[in-house]
Design a protein around this motif. Structure first.
Motif, PDB file in Angstrom:
ATOM      1  N   GLY A   1      60.507  11.833 -58.487  1.00 42.59           N
ATOM      2  CA  GLY A   1      59.650  11.299 -59.538  1.00 42.59           C
ATOM      3  C   GLY A   1      59.290   9.862 -59.199  1.00 42.59           C
ATOM      4  O   GLY A   1      58.786   9.572 -58.116  1.00 42.59           O
ATOM      5  N   ASP A   2      59.590   8.949 -60.113  1.00 41.84           N
ATOM      6  CA  ASP A   2      59.313   7.538 -59.886  1.00 41.84           C
ATOM      7  C   ASP A   2      60.535   6.765 -59.401  1.00 41.84           C
ATOM      8  O   ASP A   2      60.463   5.541 -59.222  1.00 41.84           O
ATOM      9  CB  ASP A   2      58.800   6.887 -61.184  1.00 41.84           C
ATOM     10  CG  ASP A   2      57.457   7.436 -61.613  1.00 41.84           C
ATOM     11  OD1 ASP A   2      56.638   7.756 -60.729  1.00 41.84           O
ATOM     12  OD2 ASP A   2      57.227   7.554 -62.839  1.00 41.84           O
ATOM     13  N   GLU A   3      61.643   7.455 -59.196  1.00 39.42           N
ATOM     14  CA  GLU A   3      62.892   6.801 -58.822  1.00 39.42           C
ATOM     15  C   GLU A   3      63.131   6.893 -57.320  1.00 39.42           C
ATOM     16  O   GLU A   3      62.879   7.930 -56.693  1.00 39.42           O
ATOM     17  CB  GLU A   3      64.070   7.452 -59.557  1.00 39.42           C
ATOM     18  CG  GLU A   3      63.992   7.362 -61.068  1.00 39.42           C
ATOM     19  CD  GLU A   3      64.100   5.937 -61.564  1.00 39.42           C
ATOM     20  OE1 GLU A   3      64.866   5.166 -60.967  1.00 39.42           O
ATOM     21  OE2 GLU A   3      63.416   5.604 -62.557  1.00 39.42           O
ATOM     22  N   VAL A   4      63.641   5.795 -56.748  1.00 39.65           N
ATOM     23  CA  VAL A   4      64.057   5.812 -55.343  1.00 39.65           C
ATOM     24  C   VAL A   4      65.404   6.526 -55.254  1.00 39.65           C
ATOM     25  O   VAL A   4      66.382   6.108 -55.863  1.00 39.65           O
ATOM     26  CB  VAL A   4      64.176   4.381 -54.776  1.00 39.65           C
ATOM     27  CG1 VAL A   4      64.699   4.424 -53.335  1.00 39.65           C
ATOM     28  CG2 VAL A   4      62.830   3.669 -54.829  1.00 39.65           C
ATOM     29  N   ALA A   5      65.431   7.613 -54.505  1.00 36.29           N
ATOM     30  CA  ALA A   5      66.655   8.411 -54.376  1.00 36.29           C
ATOM     31  C   ALA A   5      67.345   8.206 -53.041  1.00 36.29           C
ATOM     32  O   ALA A   5      68.494   8.621 -52.870  1.00 36.29           O
ATOM     33  CB  ALA A   5      66.334   9.899 -54.555  1.00 36.29           C
ATOM     34  N   GLY A   6      66.663   7.561 -52.086  1.00 35.31           N
ATOM     35  CA  GLY A   6      67.291   7.346 -50.781  1.00 35.31           C
ATOM     36  C   GLY A   6      66.304   6.807 -49.778  1.00 35.31           C
ATOM     37  O   GLY A   6      65.175   6.409 -50.117  1.00 35.31           O
ATOM     38  N   LEU A   7      66.719   6.769 -48.525  1.00 35.05           N
ATOM     39  CA  LEU A   7      65.886   6.326 -47.413  1.00 35.05           C
ATOM     40  C   LEU A   7      66.086   7.270 -46.235  1.00 35.05           C
ATOM     41  O   LEU A   7      67.172   7.839 -46.056  1.00 35.05           O
ATOM     42  CB  LEU A   7      66.259   4.906 -46.962  1.00 35.05           C
ATOM     43  CG  LEU A   7      66.099   3.736 -47.926  1.00 35.05           C
ATOM     44  CD1 LEU A   7      66.594   2.460 -47.263  1.00 35.05           C
ATOM     45  CD2 LEU A   7      64.648   3.579 -48.345  1.00 35.05           C
ATOM     46  N   VAL A   8      65.060   7.399 -45.420  1.00 33.78           N
ATOM     47  CA  VAL A   8      65.199   8.072 -44.128  1.00 33.78           C
ATOM     48  C   VAL A   8      64.421   7.247 -43.106  1.00 33.78           C
ATOM     49  O   VAL A   8      63.287   6.832 -43.361  1.00 33.78           O
ATOM     50  CB  VAL A   8      64.714   9.535 -44.178  1.00 33.78           C
ATOM     51  CG1 VAL A   8      63.255   9.646 -44.578  1.00 33.78           C
ATOM     52  CG2 VAL A   8      64.960  10.218 -42.835  1.00 33.78           C
ATOM     53  N   GLN A   9      65.079   6.981 -41.981  1.00 34.50           N
ATOM     54  CA  GLN A   9      64.506   6.123 -40.943  1.00 34.50           C
ATOM     55  C   GLN A   9      64.374   6.912 -39.658  1.00 34.50           C
ATOM     56  O   GLN A   9      65.252   7.698 -39.291  1.00 34.50           O
ATOM     57  CB  GLN A   9      65.420   4.916 -40.727  1.00 34.50           C
ATOM     58  CG  GLN A   9      64.948   3.928 -39.668  1.00 34.50           C
ATOM     59  CD  GLN A   9      65.900   2.759 -39.523  1.00 34.50           C
ATOM     60  OE1 GLN A   9      66.803   2.580 -40.345  1.00 34.50           O
ATOM     61  NE2 GLN A   9      65.745   1.961 -38.480  1.00 34.50           N
ATOM     62  N   MET A  10      63.250   6.717 -38.959  1.00 36.65           N
ATOM     63  CA  MET A  10      63.011   7.398 -37.693  1.00 36.65           C
ATOM     64  C   MET A  10      62.545   6.401 -36.641  1.00 36.65           C
ATOM     65  O   MET A  10      61.702   5.553 -36.929  1.00 36.65           O
ATOM     66  CB  MET A  10      61.975   8.509 -37.879  1.00 36.65           C
ATOM     67  CG  MET A  10      62.489   9.702 -38.669  1.00 36.65           C
ATOM     68  SD  MET A  10      61.204  10.838 -39.238  1.00 36.65           S
ATOM     69  CE  MET A  10      60.794  10.120 -40.833  1.00 36.65           C
ATOM     70  N   ASP A  11      63.112   6.496 -35.454  1.00 36.28           N
ATOM     71  CA  ASP A  11      62.698   5.671 -34.318  1.00 36.28           C
ATOM     72  C   ASP A  11      61.779   6.542 -33.466  1.00 36.28           C
ATOM     73  O   ASP A  11      62.245   7.326 -32.632  1.00 36.28           O
ATOM     74  CB  ASP A  11      63.920   5.210 -33.532  1.00 36.28           C
ATOM     75  CG  ASP A  11      63.573   4.158 -32.480  1.00 36.28           C
ATOM     76  OD1 ASP A  11      62.383   4.078 -32.112  1.00 36.28           O
ATOM     77  OD2 ASP A  11      64.481   3.446 -32.026  1.00 36.28           O
ATOM     78  N   ILE A  12      60.476   6.415 -33.684  1.00 36.84           N
ATOM     79  CA  ILE A  12      59.505   7.343 -33.104  1.00 36.84           C
ATOM     80  C   ILE A  12      59.506   7.295 -31.576  1.00 36.84           C
ATOM     81  O   ILE A  12      59.294   8.317 -30.909  1.00 36.84           O
ATOM     82  CB  ILE A  12      58.086   7.047 -33.626  1.00 36.84           C
ATOM     83  CG1 ILE A  12      58.057   7.064 -35.165  1.00 36.84           C
ATOM     84  CG2 ILE A  12      57.082   8.032 -33.061  1.00 36.84           C
ATOM     85  CD1 ILE A  12      58.336   8.399 -35.786  1.00 36.84           C
ATOM     86  N   ARG A  13      59.780   6.124 -30.989  1.00 37.66           N
ATOM     87  CA  ARG A  13      59.701   5.974 -29.535  1.00 37.66           C
ATOM     88  C   ARG A  13      60.991   6.369 -28.816  1.00 37.66           C
ATOM     89  O   ARG A  13      60.951   6.851 -27.684  1.00 37.66           O
ATOM     90  CB  ARG A  13      59.364   4.521 -29.174  1.00 37.66           C
ATOM     91  CG  ARG A  13      57.966   4.086 -29.596  1.00 37.66           C
ATOM     92  CD  ARG A  13      57.707   2.646 -29.195  1.00 37.66           C
ATOM     93  NE  ARG A  13      56.395   2.199 -29.625  1.00 37.66           N
ATOM     94  CZ  ARG A  13      55.290   2.301 -28.881  1.00 37.66           C
ATOM     95  NH1 ARG A  13      55.360   2.863 -27.685  1.00 37.66           N
ATOM     96  NH2 ARG A  13      54.146   1.865 -29.330  1.00 37.66           N
TER      97      ARG A  13
END
Length: 382
Positions: free
Chosen positions: A284-296
Motif C-alpha cells: 500500500g502506502d507503507e514501506v515494508a522493506g528494501l531490495v538492492q541489486m548490483d546490476i554490473r
C-alpha cells in the motif's frame, strides 16, 4: 464419446511471486515439481491416448507427468495459452492495483469491460480456448486426451461448455495448481463431468492451502501483493542506512565491523547506474522493506547479484519476502542472467531457511569478508 482431462499447470513463479503471468514464460517452483509428481501418480491408472499442452514452459513441464510415463509424444498448441495480459505482463499485482484499480477490479470480477493495451478480452479468450479444445476432441473421436492449460483459460473454457455467459462465469471456482477437470464430448455436445479436483494433492503441497486470496474477506497478510519503487539514494539515504544498520545488528548482535558509509556509497553508485538497483518494497502506502541489486557485478558470469534483501520487522515471517526474490528475477532475467546470487551469514538461520526454501543453494564461502558469509545461488534460466 471422447474424454478430455483439463489440467492446470503446477505452481509457477507467477503464483509464488504474486506477479502477472499470462503469456510470460515462467518457471515451475520447487513445490510445483512436487505437485507434478502427485499428478503423475493420479494418472498412473488412467488410460490416455494423447497429451496436449500450451507451448509455455509451465504447461509443457506439467504435461510431462502424463505423457512421459505413458511413452506418448507431447503436442503443443499456442491456442491453449493463458489469457494475454498485455502491458500487465510480469508486473506485480500490487502495482496494478495501485495504477489501474478499475481494470483490475473488472478482471477479478470476470467483467466483459476488462481490457488492457496489448491484451485479450474475455470474449476472445473464450472463443480461442473453447475452439482449441473442440478441435482436439474432433481429432480424437472415442479417445481419452489430457490437455494441460492455465487457470483463467480453463475457467473460461468450463464456463463456455456449461453455457455460461462471461458475467455468469464469475461464479465459478478458481482451480488449484494441477487441478483436474473432465469433459465428455458426444459430437459437438460437451458435458462437464467434474471440475477443479485437486484430491491428488496432500494439503502440504497444495498452493491453495497456503493462499487465501481466492476466499472472501480473509484479510490474510500473507496474500498481500507488494509493489516496488526506486529508492532515491540522494534524498532517502537515511532510510537505507537505517535498514542496513538494523539488519546488521539483528544478524550479528553488535556493531563490530559495520561500515554504514561503505554500504551507502555502494548503493548510491548502483542506484546512479540503474534506479532499479535500490528499490523500496511497498505494501500500500507503507514501506515494508528494501531490495538492492548490483546490476554490473558478475554480469559476465550470467549472474544477477543481490547485495541486500530486507523486510521491516513488522512484516517479517508473514510470507511476503518471496516477492522480493520475484522482483530480482524480473529485473535480471530480461538481462540474460541465469542465476541469482547473494551472501548470507551461516548463523542467520532464519534467512538460511528462507533462501533454501525458495531454491537457493550454498555454492561457496565468501573470501576476504569482515564476517563469515555463505555464497548462495538460485537458477532462474530456462
Amino acid at each position: 464419446m471422447t474424454q478430455i482431462y483439463l489440467v492446470r499447470h503446477a505452481e509457477a513463479e507467477g503464483n509464488l511471486y504474486r506477479r502477472i503471468h499470462g503469456h510470460y514464460d515462467s518457471l515451475i517452483t520447487d513445490l510445483g515439481y512436487r505437485q507434478i509428481a502427485a499428478l503423475a501418480h493420479r494418472f498412473e491408472s488412467i488410460h490416455v491416448d494423447a497429451v496436449y499442452s500450451s507451448d509455455l514452459f509451465r504447461t509443457r513441464t506439467t504435461a510431462g507427468a502424463i505423457y512421459k510415463p505413458k511413452g506418448l509424444p507431447l503436442v503443443t498448441r499456442k491456442a491453449l495459452r493463458e489469457v494475454s495480459m498485455g502491458v500487465w505482463e510480469d508486473r506485480p499485482w500490487g502495482e496494478v492495483h495501485r495504477t489501474d484499480a478499475q481494470q483490475l477490479a473488472w478482471f477479478n470480477a470476470t467483467d466483459a469491460r476488462w481490457g488492457v493495451e496489448g491484451g485479450e478480452t474475455f470474449q476472445r479468450l473464450r472463443e480461442r480456448i473453447s475452439a482449441a479444445i473442440r478441435q482436439i476432441a474432433r481429432n480424437h473421436p472415442g479417445q481419452t486426451v489430457a490437455v494441460v492449460s492455465h487457470g483463467t483459460a480453463i475457467r473460461n473454457a468450463l464456463a463456455v461448455f456449461q453455457g455460461m455467459s462471461i458475467e455468469e462465469s464469475a461464479a465459478l471456482d478458481h482451480s488449484d495448481n494441477t487441478a483436474v477437470s473432465l469433459l465428455e464430448f458426444e459430437g459437438e455436445a460437451a458435458r462437464v463431468v467434474f471440475h477443479d479436483d485437486n484430491s491428488h494433492l496432500p494439503e502440504e503441497i497444495s498452493t491453495f492451502a497456503r493462499q487465501k486470496w481466492w476466499k472472501q474477506d480473509t484479510g490474510a497478510l500473507a496474500d498481500a501483493n507488494l509493489w516496488f519503487r526506486p529508492l532515491d539514494m540522494e534524498r532517502e539515504s537515511d532510510l537505507y542506512r537505517q535498514c542496513r544498520g538494523e539488519a546488521w545488528l539483528n544478524i550479528h548482535g553488535s556493531w563490530d565491523y559495520y561500515d554504514g558509509d561503505a554500504f551507502a556509497r555502494d548503493a548510491l553508485f548502483q542506484w546512479r547506474d540503474d534506479p532499479r538497483a535500490v528499490s523500496c518494497v511497498m505494501l500500500g502506502d507503507e514501506v515494508a522493506g528494501l531490495v538492492q541489486m548490483d546490476i554490473r557485478r558478475d554480469a559476465d558470469k550470467g549472474v544477477g547479484y543481490i547485495p541486500f534483501v530486507y523486510m521491516m520487522p513488522a512484516y517479517r515471517k508473514q510470507g511476503l519476502g518471496v516477492q522480493l526474490i520475484g522482483e530480482a528475477v524480473s529485473v535480471y532475467r530480461p538481462l540474460g542472467r541465469k542465476y541469482l546470487r547473494l551472501r548470507c551469514a551461516p548463523d542467520n538461520l532464519v534467512a538460511q531457511r528462507f533462501y533454501r526454501r525458495y531454491g537457493f543453494r550454498k555454492v561457496a564461502e565468501a573470501a576476504g569478508t569482515r564476517v563469515p558469509l555463505d555464497i548462495m545461488e538460485k537458477y532462474i534460466g530456462h
